[in-house]
Design a protein around this motif. Structure first.
Motif, short mmCIF file in Angstrom:
data_model
loop_
_atom_site.label_atom_id
_atom_site.label_comp_id
_atom_site.label_asym_id
_atom_site.label_seq_id
_atom_site.Cartn_x
_atom_site.Cartn_y
_atom_site.Cartn_z
N GLU A 195 -13.59 -9.10 -2.18
CA GLU A 195 -14.51 -10.17 -1.79
C GLU A 195 -14.34 -11.38 -2.68
OE1 GLU A 195 -19.33 -11.02 -1.35
OE2 GLU A 195 -18.60 -9.09 -2.07
N ALA A 196 -14.01 -11.15 -3.96
CA ALA A 196 -13.82 -12.25 -4.90
C ALA A 196 -12.43 -12.87 -4.79
CB ALA A 196 -14.04 -11.75 -6.32
N GLY A 197 -11.56 -12.33 -3.91
CA GLY A 197 -10.25 -12.92 -3.67
C GLY A 197 -9.10 -12.23 -4.35
N ALA A 198 -9.37 -11.15 -5.11
CA ALA A 198 -8.30 -10.44 -5.81
C ALA A 198 -7.46 -9.63 -4.82
CB ALA A 198 -8.88 -9.52 -6.87
N ALA A 199 -6.25 -9.28 -5.25
CA ALA A 199 -5.41 -8.34 -4.49
C ALA A 199 -5.62 -6.96 -5.11
CB ALA A 199 -3.95 -8.74 -4.56
N CYS A 200 -5.89 -5.97 -4.26
CA CYS A 200 -6.11 -4.60 -4.72
C CYS A 200 -5.12 -3.68 -4.03
CB CYS A 200 -7.54 -4.16 -4.43
SG CYS A 200 -8.79 -5.04 -5.40
N VAL A 201 -4.52 -2.77 -4.80
CA VAL A 201 -3.46 -1.91 -4.28
C VAL A 201 -3.83 -0.45 -4.51
CG1 VAL A 201 -0.99 -1.41 -4.31
CG2 VAL A 201 -1.79 -3.71 -4.89
N PHE A 202 -3.84 0.35 -3.44
CA PHE A 202 -4.08 1.78 -3.59
C PHE A 202 -2.87 2.55 -3.07
CE2 PHE A 202 -5.25 1.05 0.79
CZ PHE A 202 -5.14 2.26 1.46
N GLU A 203 -2.73 3.77 -3.51
CA GLU A 203 -1.65 4.66 -3.12
C GLU A 203 -2.17 6.07 -3.29
OE1 GLU A 203 0.26 6.35 -6.15
OE2 GLU A 203 -1.81 6.00 -6.66
N GLU A 204 -1.56 7.10 -3.04
CA GLU A 204 -0.18 7.34 -2.68
C GLU A 204 -0.19 7.96 -1.32
OE1 GLU A 204 2.75 10.91 -4.13
OE2 GLU A 204 0.85 10.69 -5.16
N THR A 205 0.75 7.63 -0.46
CA THR A 205 0.75 8.08 0.93
C THR A 205 0.83 9.60 1.03
OG1 THR A 205 3.10 7.53 0.91
CG2 THR A 205 1.60 5.98 1.95
N GLY A 206 1.47 10.26 0.07
CA GLY A 206 1.55 11.72 0.09
C GLY A 206 0.21 12.39 -0.13
N GLU A 207 -0.74 11.67 -0.69
CA GLU A 207 -2.09 12.20 -0.90
C GLU A 207 -3.07 11.63 0.13
OE1 GLU A 207 -3.31 11.68 -4.92
OE2 GLU A 207 -1.90 13.17 -5.68
N LEU A 208 -2.56 11.00 1.16
CA LEU A 208 -3.42 10.43 2.21
C LEU A 208 -3.13 11.05 3.57
CD1 LEU A 208 -3.23 6.70 1.07
CD2 LEU A 208 -5.22 8.21 0.93
N VAL A 209 -2.36 12.16 3.57
CA VAL A 209 -2.04 12.83 4.82
C VAL A 209 -3.34 13.30 5.48
CG1 VAL A 209 -0.88 14.80 5.86
CG2 VAL A 209 0.23 13.54 4.01
N LEU A 256 -11.15 21.92 -5.73
CA LEU A 256 -10.70 21.41 -4.44
C LEU A 256 -10.19 22.58 -3.59
CD1 LEU A 256 -8.86 18.12 -5.49
CD2 LEU A 256 -10.93 18.29 -4.10
N THR A 257 -10.48 22.55 -2.30
CA THR A 257 -10.16 23.70 -1.47
C THR A 257 -8.96 23.50 -0.56
OG1 THR A 257 -11.72 22.92 0.23
CG2 THR A 257 -12.59 24.42 -1.46
N THR A 258 -8.74 22.26 -0.10
CA THR A 258 -7.66 22.01 0.86
C THR A 258 -7.01 20.66 0.59
OG1 THR A 258 -9.15 20.92 2.42
CG2 THR A 258 -8.86 23.31 2.67
N GLN A 259 -5.83 20.47 1.18
CA GLN A 259 -5.16 19.17 1.13
C GLN A 259 -6.03 18.10 1.78
OE1 GLN A 259 -1.88 18.06 -0.06
NE2 GLN A 259 -3.02 16.19 0.29
N GLU A 260 -6.73 18.47 2.86
CA GLU A 260 -7.57 17.51 3.57
C GLU A 260 -8.70 17.01 2.67
OE1 GLU A 260 -5.27 19.79 6.45
OE2 GLU A 260 -6.54 20.38 4.77
N GLU A 261 -9.30 17.93 1.91
CA GLU A 261 -10.38 17.53 1.02
C GLU A 261 -9.86 16.58 -0.06
OE1 GLU A 261 -13.82 19.50 -1.88
OE2 GLU A 261 -12.18 20.75 -1.12
N LYS A 262 -8.69 16.91 -0.59
CA LYS A 262 -8.11 16.03 -1.61
C LYS A 262 -7.76 14.66 -1.02
CE LYS A 262 -4.45 15.61 -5.06
NZ LYS A 262 -3.20 16.16 -5.64
N SER A 263 -7.21 14.66 0.19
CA SER A 263 -6.83 13.39 0.83
C SER A 263 -8.05 12.51 1.06
CB SER A 263 -6.14 13.66 2.17
OG SER A 263 -4.88 14.25 1.99
N LEU A 264 -9.14 13.10 1.56
CA LEU A 264 -10.34 12.30 1.81
C LEU A 264 -10.90 11.74 0.51
CD1 LEU A 264 -12.04 14.53 4.52
CD2 LEU A 264 -11.24 12.18 4.84
N GLY A 265 -10.83 12.52 -0.56
CA GLY A 265 -11.30 12.02 -1.85
C GLY A 265 -10.44 10.88 -2.36
#
Length: 433
Positions: A195-209, A256-265
């Motif tokens: 909102e303040a105009g900064a660029a923000c970068v998140f990753e990693e695609t392997g943890e976002l399945v 953590l119980t599953t990959q899905e739980e980790k991905s959502l977190g």
């Protein structure tokens, strides 16, 4: 839900102006070894300038430009590694660079030193095979770094706004509390920074399945949404071929119980802002807004796991221009980084009490009812601004400078991945070089 940052609340920072117009929040002298055979010599040079742990308590010492060690161990050519090294040594937090070469490695030291000098920074290369060996090269390096620090010490800061910041985020040592406290708190801070105009970068695609279609809905353009889905599919395929996902034993031990739980977190760190682009390691976001960093190599797996540790991912965020890294952890991590300070946001209140000396923010207060998610999100935002203004993060004050750079291969991002306009085209052109 997002936190609103009004103009009256937006602080003005000060930074070091670079020739390309970007500004740094630190003025580091980077000593970069170009092959593992030169690592010892480079490390010995840096060791002479390491401050004591209490250096940040001494105002005079705070003004001395820090000296950080980075490097690449490989002897064989790799365009990803060379691009990473060029981006890191021309990062806005870097004021001068000393390259340390053995003399027969593949890394193109002449191109690197020319690129750094062309960026307006002092740069020099020492070749061990030509300087008489270990002792002589170390002494030459010490002399050059002393002169570089004196030069940088005279550099004055200039005004810097929040919309000139790039902030990255990563999670490490995640547990069952990460997706409930620290990660969504960073998401709140990201929303405020965007909102303040900064660029923000998140990753990693392997943890976002599993989260790709959620991200597709947040994409600023339909074509970008399709690229996000393809990006995560590539990651899922890569990990499947390796026979190992991003879900580690330590994650399970932490509840953590599953990959899905980790991905959502992990996904919660991205907040709720529209996603405006995808970048790959070494691509600099051309505008403010929220970007996804694709860290999974293109093509068939050639060099093993996409990243062998959290610090490899931190280096990639820094190569994308990140001034500060927000690191969430539940089980606990003490690592920092060279070049850009790391801010630790601890998810688990028990971990925070055990590792308080290494943690910057206690997000576990949310679990214990001592703070709301918005309150902790605001604290993460405030700590980010304070560190950008010069305050040391915990890992920085403790002298952490972990750094890893390995082999990978990437294709350039396509035009659908970046916001329209000349700035985006420039990034594509840089990526093609």
């Amino acid at each position: 839900m997002t936190m609103t940052i009004t103009n009256a609340q937006s602080p003005e920072l000060q930074g070091y102006l670079r020739a390309d117009g970007r500004k740094g929040i630190r003025n580091v002298v980077a000593v970069a070894y170009l092959v593992e055979c030169a690592h010892h010599v480079a490390r010995e040079i840096v060791a002479q300038f390491r401050p004591a742990f209490d250096a940040f308590d001494d105002p005079a010492r705070e003004q001395e430009p820090p000296v950080h060690l980075i490097g690449f161990p490989g002897c064989y050519p790799n365009s990803y590694a060379e691009k990473m090294m060029e981006r890191l040594t021309t990062h806005p937090n870097v004021g001068a660079v000393l390259f340390v070469s053995l003399g027969c490695e593949s890394m193109n030291k002449h191109h690197l030193v020319d690129a750094v000098r062309a960026s307006g920074r002092p740069a020099h290369v020492l070749t061990i095979q030509e300087k008489g060996g270990t002792r002589s090269t170390i002494q030459n390096g010490l002399d050059w770094v002393r002169e570089a620090r004196e030069t940088l010490g005279r550099q004055q800061k200039v005004p810097m706004a929040l919309d000139e910041l790039i902030v990255g985020t990563i999670c490490g040592g995640s547990d069952g509390t990460s997706g409930i406290t620290a990660n969504p708190a960073v998401g709140r801070a990201f929303d405020a920074l965007v909102e303040a105009g900064a660029a923000c970068v998140f990753e990693e695609t392997g943890e976002l399945v599993g989260c790709e279609y959620h991200m597709e809905k947040r994409a600023a353009r339909p074509e970008l949404g399709r690229e996000i889905v393809a990006c995560v599919a590539k990651a899922a395929r890569y990990y499947s071929i390796l026979g190992h996902g991003s879900f580690a034993v330590g994650n399970a031990d932490g509840g953590l119980t599953t990959q899905e739980e980790k991905s959502l977190g992990a996904y919660a760190k991205s907040g709720a802002s529209p996603i405006v682009g995808i970048v790959k390691p070494g691509d600099i976001p051309p505008t403010g807004g929220l970007y996804l960093l694709d860290v999974v190599p293109d093509g068939e797996p050639r060099f093993g796991f996409p990243n062998i540790s959290d610090n490899a991912e931190i280096a990639e965020l820094i190569a994308c221009g990140a001034h500060v890294i927000l690191f969430t952890t539940g089980r606990g991590s003490v690592v920092g980084s060279a070049i850009s300070p790391v801010i630790k946001v601890c998810a688990n209140p028990t971990t925070y009490r055990n590792l308080a000396g290494d943690m910057d923010v206690d997000a576990g207060r949310i679990l214990e009812g001592r703070a709301t998610l918005d309150e902790v999100g605001r604290e993460v935002f405030d700590v980010t601004v304070a560190v950008a203004a010069g305050a040391p993060s915990k890992s920085e004050a403790l002298g952490h400078q972990e750094f890893i750079l390995t082999y990978k291969t990437f294709e350039p991002v396509g035009p659908a991945c970046l916001p329209a306009g000349a700035a985006a085209r420039n990034v594509v052109e840089i990526a093609l070089q």
